[in-house]
Design an enzyme around this catalytic site. Structure first.
Site, mmCIF file in Angstrom:
data_model
loop_
_atom_site.group_PDB
_atom_site.id
_atom_site.type_symbol
_atom_site.label_atom_id
_atom_site.label_comp_id
_atom_site.label_asym_id
_atom_site.label_seq_id
_atom_site.Cartn_x
_atom_site.Cartn_y
_atom_site.Cartn_z
ATOM 1 N N ASN A 154 42.194 51.592 29.226
ATOM 2 C CA ASN A 154 40.779 51.950 29.236
ATOM 3 C C ASN A 154 40.422 53.109 30.171
ATOM 4 O OD1 ASN A 154 41.361 50.180 31.344
ATOM 5 N ND2 ASN A 154 39.303 49.327 31.398
ATOM 6 N N GLU A 250 44.642 43.399 39.348
ATOM 7 C CA GLU A 250 43.253 43.617 38.955
ATOM 8 C C GLU A 250 43.151 43.120 37.529
ATOM 9 O OE1 GLU A 250 40.219 44.466 37.330
ATOM 10 O OE2 GLU A 250 40.741 46.599 37.302
ATOM 11 N N LEU A 251 42.539 41.935 37.374
ATOM 12 C CA LEU A 251 42.609 41.217 36.103
ATOM 13 C C LEU A 251 41.241 41.205 35.419
ATOM 14 C CD1 LEU A 251 44.955 38.367 37.406
ATOM 15 C CD2 LEU A 251 45.587 40.574 36.408
ATOM 16 N N CYS A 284 36.580 47.057 32.922
ATOM 17 C CA CYS A 284 36.795 45.800 33.653
ATOM 18 C C CYS A 284 35.505 45.238 34.230
ATOM 19 C CB CYS A 284 37.819 46.019 34.770
ATOM 20 S SG CYS A 284 39.454 46.517 34.173
ATOM 21 N N GLU A 378 36.051 37.036 28.875
ATOM 22 C CA GLU A 378 35.852 38.477 29.009
ATOM 23 C C GLU A 378 35.748 39.088 27.615
ATOM 24 O OE1 GLU A 378 37.764 42.139 31.534
ATOM 25 O OE2 GLU A 378 39.161 40.756 30.582
#
Length: 477
Positions: A154, A250-251, A284, A378
């Site tokens: 992204n 970083e999820l 995110c 998400e």
């Protein structure tokens, strides 16, 4: 765009493989390039080369590391339009948004160049403890060695910069695995680092399948740190394989925003729409859940929907496009299923709620319950929910009712309420009087709960990519 075959970047050379895959543009399916597909042997070669190059990198003076990073920033600045067009094609990112990402990437490498020259230690007052008399104590930070960086599709320029920049600033070497859909940006950056004078082997780029390469990348004992941006599932698998070695994860996220009744909604609605739908929600910290005080819920929702319906959908290379394609048709199918399930369970669609070819229309959901997938998972898509609340305690509770905790925002003119939210919200960042999608590239950035751990933001990432060493000298015998 001429179709080319792109190789791996290993030990300062381009290695074209017999096996590969075609890379297609998400928007119109045009063939962009043939991408070489690395195997486990290539990964081993890359790690071995990075391990060997570390002996050169760790001795490279700070001003030399800074100079290399500044040169990369300058090259990217000079080739900004080329890079933005490449990004727009391989990721489907609207060209204006792509230019903004390239601008941020330039800034990120400049921050990294600056941080390379200010990696400080400190002196320790040893005589503060009995037995510490006549001793001098101090610390410095040392690079770790080989860093494996695994990046998502992204932000293929800027999120790569957040991994390469601090790693190289600190004197590490890097094996980079870009996302399968967006390798061209990483290969362009590798070319720039080579031209900037980075020692051969200090940056390796292996392209191909994460499923095939993942274990080889993260299980090797020569790898001293893994920095990963991606899904919770993969992040947990990486953590299980790295043992005591350092990891930054970083999820996922389903970022929330609280809108208090004292704010002028006409001033914040355009910003909220931007936060929900920029790059088709594939961010995110995309704004996914909006909790609006019940006294302003109706006018806020109406203005938000009206503004959303004005967004222009189309070709990412069109200067007027606000929203373009999602990264893959399977992602369109996934979010379409989630929206339909929510409607069947009682939610309403304020606007959107359907696809047009490779684009999923910007979608506003109303009457959404906390346990619906469009709320609790998400979405990573152009879908946002607007939900009323009665008081701030309830809004904070709903914002916290999530497995994630990356960024949460609140709009309020009440300083007491702002600090209550800052104290009680469970997230890595609380953004007051702006959307949770806000990020600048030197701020600490990272999450709690299933959003991961560790922090990006160049200064903070440098700390995560170095080891603190303590030295004590007895000054008198």
């Amino acid at each position: 765009m001429e179709t080319v075959t792109k190789g791996l970047f290993i030990n300062g050379s381009w290695k074209v493989k017999d096996r590969g895959y075609p890379l297609y543009a998400p928007y119109d399916g045009q063939l962009l390039a043939h991408i070489s597909k690395a195997d486990e042997g290539d990964v081993q070669e890359a790690i071995a080369g990075a391990h060997q190059a570390y002996e050169t990198m760790r001795k490279l003076p700070a001003h030399k590391r800074a100079e290399i990073l500044f040169k990369v920033a300058q090259q990217l600045k000079e080739r900004k339009e080329e890079a933005a067009r490449l990004l727009s094609l391989e990721a489907g990112k609207p060209i204006r948004t792509a230019r903004a990402e390239i601008g941020r990437t330039v800034t990120t490498y400049e921050f990294a160049a600056e941080e390379a020259k200010r990696i400080y230690g400190e002196t320790i007052p040893m005589d503060a403890a009995p037995g510490g008399e006549d001793r001098l104590g101090f610390t410095w930070r040392e690079p770790l060695g080989v860093v494996v960086a695994i990046s998502p599709f992204n932000f293929p320029f800027n999120l790569v910069a957040h991994k390469l920049g601090p790693a190289i600033a600190a004197g590490n070497t890097v094996v980079l695995k870009p996302a399968e859909q967006t390798p061209l940006s990483s290969l362009l950056i590798a070319e720039m680092f080579q031209q900037a004078g980075l020692p051969a082997g200090a940056l390796q780029v292996v392209t191909g399948s994460g499923r095939e390469l993942g274990d080889a990348l993260v299980s090797d004992d020569r790898v001293k740190k893994v920095t990963f941006t991606g899904s919770v599932e993969v992040g947990k698998r990486i953590k299980s394989k790295t043992g005591l070695r350092k990891v930054t994860l970083e999820l996922g996220s389903n970022s929330a925003l609280i809108v208090e009744p004292d704010v002028p909604i006409e001033k914040i609605v355009p910003r909220c729409v931007e936060g929900a739908f920029a790059f088709a929600g594939q961010v995110c910290i995309s704004l996914q859940r909006i909790y609006v005080h019940e006294s302003i819920y109706q006018p806020f929702s109406e203005q938000f929907i009206r503004r959303t319906e004005q967004l222009r959908v189309g070709d990412p290379l069109d200067e007027q496009t606000d929203i373009s394609s999602m990264i893959h048709t399977r992602e369109i199918e996934r979010i379409d299923t989630w929206v339909k399930e929510a409607v069947e369970a009682g939610a309403r669609i304020g606007c959107g709620g359907r696809r047009e070819d490779s684009v999923y229309l910007p979608t506003v959901m109303l009457d959404v319950k906390q346990d619906m997938a469009v709320s609790c998972q998400e979405v990573f898509a152009p879908v946002v929910s607007i939900v009323p609340y009665r008081n701030l305690d309830e809004a904070i509770s709903m914002a916290n009712d999530s497995n994630y905790g990356l960024n949460v925002g609140i709009y309020t003119q009440n300083i007491t309420n702002a600090f209550q939210a800052a104290r009680e919200i469970q997230s890595g960042g609380v953004i007051i009087n702006d959307i949770p999608t806000f990020r600048v590239d030197h701020m600490p950035y990272g999450g709690v709960k299933e959003s991961g751990y560790g922090r990006e933001g160049i200064k903070y990432a440098v700390q995560e990519m170095t080891e603190l060493k303590f030295v004590s000298i007895k000054t008198q015998f």
